[in-house]
Design a protein around this motif. Structure first.
Motif: not given
Length: 293
Positions: A140-149, A151-161
């Protein structure tokens, strides 16, 4: 092993379409994105591509993010409530595993897609790729051109929302089908008492017409208001409409047909054995692509 670029793309098309639809909530937009992904895939130099699926997911996801940022501004001026475009979801023998089928059904449910509208495009992309398709964070990080850390933060925030914004509904398909049938009998018969017995006291009705057909322009609340509205629209409609059931967005739905064409899609959500929400989709632009057998 497939080597022809067309065959490779077609092998992954169902997944790419699934990603794009969950990102955008409209089959037409998803098809446009996948077509653009094909054009880029067919034109690019693929000699360095070792993992076609990851490459195609990256293209599709980035195109979907760009499209989502564009359509979000249009949705701000949308007339009345906005619901995703309904799609027929008959997974058939291609998804034999019960757990996988439940996950795929849930990931295209109206209740989830409505909540995903509240996420940022990046949060939505991470949620879809991780929760619906189980991709590893590194991919996912490679797909979005973001660091893995990140992306993990984005995933946690999205799941909470999603957890905070998504209503808790029962998901038993047999129960939903039975209540949908009883809902049809009571609504089509103008049986207010029967409807009130099925509806939860705080039941809601969400109608999407886009201002192009008749439907409530605001979310309707309480069983009494919802029941009386459904009875009102049923009066005189018995001879005009034909009805059939289909699996739409991962759950049973009731389709109202006029001259063989879909005029409306009704879908219910259940909580504690009673109908907690009724979705009515009547925007003709969203129904013309609904393909039935």
């Amino acid at each position: 092993m497939l080597t022809d670029p067309t065959d490779l793309f077609e092998e992954h098309r169902p997944m790419l379409t699934g990603v794009a639809y969950r990102m955008l909530g409209r089959a037409a937009d998803a098809e446009d994105v996948v077509q653009e992904a094909w054009l880029r895939w067919s034109a690019d130099d693929r000699s360095e591509v070792r993992e076609p699926r990851a490459f195609l997911v990256r293209i599709t996801t980035r195109l979907a993010i760009d499209r989502l940022r564009h359509v979000q501004s249009r949705r701000e001026s949308y007339v009345g409530p906005w619901l995703p475009e309904p799609i027929v979801t008959d997974f058939g023998p291609t998804v034999p595993d019960t757990a996988e089928r439940a996950l795929l059904s849930d990931s295209v449910s109206l209740a989830l897609l409505v909540v995903l509208e509240q996420l940022s495009p990046l949060e939505r992309a991470v949620f879809v790729l991780r929760e619906a398709f189980g991709l590893p964070f590194a991919e996912i990080a490679a797909a979005l051109d973001r660091g893995e850390a990140a992306v993990r933060q984005l995933a946690g925030r999205a799941r909470r929302h999603v957890d905070e914004g998504r209503p808790r509904y029962d998901v038993d398909p047999a129960q939903r089908r039975e209540l949908t049938e009883r809902f049809l009998a009571a609504a089509s018969g103008g049986d207010l008492g029967g409807l009130l017995a099925l509806l939860a006291p705080d039941a809601r009705l969400v109608g999407d017409s886009g201002g192009k057909s008749k439907a409530p322009l605001r979310i309707m609340e309480t069983a009494d208001k919802v029941g009386r509205f459904l009875v009102a629209i049923s009066l005189g409609a018995q001879e005009e409409f034909g009805f059939r059931f289909a699996e739409v967005n991962g759950g049973p739905a009731l389709l109202a047909l006029v001259d063989g064409k879909v005029d409306s899609v009704f879908q219910i959500e259940i909580r504690d054995g009673r109908i907690a929400c009724v979705y009515i989709q009547r925007n003709p632009d969203k129904l013309q692509g609904l393909i039935l057998d």
